[in-house]
Design an enzyme around this catalytic site. Structure first.
Site: not given
Ligand SMILES: NC(=O)c1ccc[n+]([C@@H]2O[C@H](COP(=O)([O-])OP(=O)(O)OC[C@H]3O[C@@H](n4cnc5c(N)ncnc54)[C@H](OP(=O)(O)O)[C@@H]3O)[C@@H](O)[C@H]2O)c1
Length: 260
Positions: A142, A155, A159
């Protein structure tokens, strides 16, 4: 490589990017093994893969559970033989200010996105290692790995972690015939964020432009990402794309110079 029939595993194929990727690989006639936790949604993906011209195999998969990952890979191998490509795609995201999240929230992000992705990569490498066959592991990352999104810091951290894993494996596996790739994507219209509390997505979308994130309302479709994944997986065997960044184009007419 090219267009011969190969077998790909797509994790998180019960919707979004995973489903679109499974269908796109089916459309080039590949065997497509799909895994996720929601069996009904996975069965819908299997139907779509078959309609597109591929051979689907759906089995339950919880990437956060190493036993589930090993069982899934064993089932795929029994059905199709050793897989050629892994699209390491499944992930989730807990939303909220970092200091307000619980240890369980942190653990959920890390167990699924980082450890789960590692479990799948390990299973794939173990499967590919004995032979000299060309194989692919593509990590779906991402833009938040390098431009962290507030309220999705956990998150983004996972990533960034999988990108570190991918770079490490690129070195460690050099000369084995296994290609490692990172696909860093931006805003894509999927169910991502659909489990967040009501109104949360709208509220972060208002805050993010302050940080230079989501400055416009352009978005990509899962099919756009899937087409890119097919491209990466069908490159000639002597070529690899270590990292690719995909971003949506700003809607026509939305830029400052296009206003009257
Ligand atoms: N959409 C975006 O704007 C965006 C932006 C940047 C990066 N990404 C990345 O793109 C990838 C695909 O996301 P998406 O947008 O398609 O989101 P999505 O529609 O929410 O799909 C996520 C998939 O992951 C699966 N999954 C979650 N936890 C799992 C687990 N423990 N085991 C197995 N499968 C699990 C879900 O299936 P089940 O619930 O059935 O298990 C679902 O199929 C992700 O890696 C995401 O981080 C998306």
């Amino acid at each position: 490589m090219g267009q011969e029939v190969r077998t790909a595993i797509v994790t998180g194929a019960s919707g979004g990017v995973g489903r679109a990727t499974a269908v796109a690989l089916g459309a080039i006639g590949w065997n497509v093994a799909i895994g996720a936790r929601r069996a009904d949604a996975l069965a819908d993906t299997a139907d779509l893969v078959e309609k597109a011209g591929g051979a689907p195999f759906a089995a339950p998969l919880d990437i956060a559970d190493p036993q589930s990952v090993d069982d899934f890979f064993a089932a795929v191998t029994e059905r199709f033989g050793p897989p050629d490509a892994l699209v390491n795609n499944a992930s989730l995201a807990n939303i909220g200010r970092f200091h307000e999240q619980s240890p369980a929230d942190f653990a959920r992000d890390v167990q699924t996105n980082l450890l789960g992705t590692m479990f799948c990569a390990r299973a794939m490498i173990r499967s590919l290692m004995p032979g000299d066959t060309i194989g692919d592991i593509l990590f779906v990352s991402s833009e938040s790995a390098h431009a962290p999104w507030p309220e999705l810091v956990g998150y983004g951290t996972t990533k960034a972690g999988i990108e570190g894993l991918a770079r490490g494996l690129t070195q460690e596996l050099e000369g084995t015939g296994i290609r490692i790739g990172i696909l860093r994507i931006g805003a894509t219209l999927t169910d991502f964020g659909s489990t967040w509390p009501e109104g949360k997505l709208a509220s972060v979308m208002e805050q993010w432009p302050y940080f230079g994130i989501q400055r416009h309302f352009g978005y990509m479709l899962p099919e756009d990402i899937a087409a890119t994944i097919v491209h990466v997986l069908t490159l000639p065997p002597n070529v690899q794309i270590p990292q690719l960044d995909l971003r949506p184009v700003a809607p026509a007419g939305s830029g400052p110079w296009s206003k009257p």
